[in-house]
Design an enzyme around this catalytic site. Sequence first.
Site, PDB file in Angstrom:
ATOM      1  N   ALA A 280      33.590  36.648  32.895  1.00 17.95           N
ATOM      2  CA  ALA A 280      31.905  36.628  32.349  1.00 17.95           C
ATOM      3  C   ALA A 280      30.969  37.318  31.083  1.00 17.95           C
ATOM      4  CB  ALA A 280      30.808  37.286  33.938  1.00 17.95           C
ATOM      5  N   SER A 281      29.975  37.085  30.269  1.00 18.28           N
ATOM      6  CA  SER A 281      30.042  38.196  29.963  1.00 18.28           C
ATOM      7  C   SER A 281      28.561  38.491  30.058  1.00 18.28           C
ATOM      8  CB  SER A 281      29.112  37.022  28.211  1.00 18.28           C
ATOM      9  OG  SER A 281      30.094  36.446  27.834  1.00 18.28           O
ATOM     10  N   ALA A 282      28.895  40.277  28.876  1.00 12.28           N
ATOM     11  CA  ALA A 282      27.314  41.191  29.234  1.00 12.28           C
ATOM     12  C   ALA A 282      26.606  40.129  29.530  1.00 12.28           C
ATOM     13  CB  ALA A 282      28.005  42.576  28.612  1.00 12.28           C
TER      14      ALA A 282
END
Length: 393
Positions: free
Chosen positions: A98-100
């Site tokens: 899950a990306s920043a």
Amino acid sequence: MTKDDQAAEQIAMRGLLGEVTADLGVPLARGWEEAFWAVPRHRFLPDRVWLGDGLDSRDRSTDPSGWLSAAYADDSVVTQINDGHDPGEDEPWPSSSASAPSIVFRMLDMLDVKRGHRVLEVGTGTGWNAGLLAHRLGAESVTTVEVDPVLAVQAALNLKKVGLEPEVIGGDGAAGYVASAPYDRIIATCSVREVPRAWVDQARSGGVILTPWESPWVCYGLVRLVVDAEGLASGWFHPHSAFMLMRNQRTDLRIFRDVVRDDHQPDESSTTLPPSAVAGDDWAAQFAIGLQTQDVWRTWHDDPDVDGVSSRLWLATTDATSWAAVDWDGRSNDRFTVWQYGPRRLWNEVEAAHAWWHNVGRPGPERFGLTVKTDGTHAPWLDRPDQMVSRTG
């Protein structure tokens, strides 16, 4: 859920919203802030996540506060390792994340969606990004494609639990999804080394393609392309971001397994260009070198078991036919030993790429652009499309 749990989640979400605002330098647009609150990030994360290069795990059942802190830190979290398989005795490696949140909202802002737009997302992952889009545009306007069938099923469940049901497709995102085309916007949550032609073909005239970018040399940057009526896609690179590579563009290469052989007899020379200048912390230099070398990758070998060598920078082509190594003795800062093997002199190419970048003013990614031609070929350029960036090899 207890009131204490709800309070902790609200506090964590407020804290993250503040961090995202600080990173972006401006408050979130109203529509995205509404989506942020309506589509909570923690509702999309698995009960076990991994953090950092060391892949330290956080388990919701045994460490709920640590897990929640990971969910609402402005940082990426690994949500799958080894493509979902038990690594056993093998080294674990991240295969989905899950990306920043700050880069998620930066990309959504760059996408410039409007009510009525149809959006294709490539790389559903947990489903959070698709959920934000679906809340903003309506679920009927969003199609998202995930190559991993287990992740696709779980993402659909995550979305349904928050009352959103965009079209979730299990399949190869490189092919897009022609059944719901054409699209006004296409966004990828995985990096590419080549923009798939299918994306361009499935975009409307005037449509936008936004994707993380990487070269074999460095994983860094975004590219935002606009598609014209003739099927040409062109636009600018941007800094920020490092995403996992699209699965069908992966290369699994190792220096001692796939490239260097005992019978190779490399040529010896020397250089005054420090290896750290081309493969260190200067992301602008690395980005420019990657655009020029295109099929050259590199890796560091610290403290190799070689007399007089403190560190070694390895270079190799993705077809494993040529390689080079640059040695630092740990003392000298103006002379480094170079070894080169194969039909191409890779270190010479990298030196030439670095010299060109330096001579044109050390530009960052934002001065470069890319054109994807109608035949699928890629043409990077500097400042304007007629100033092509030449390939070194």
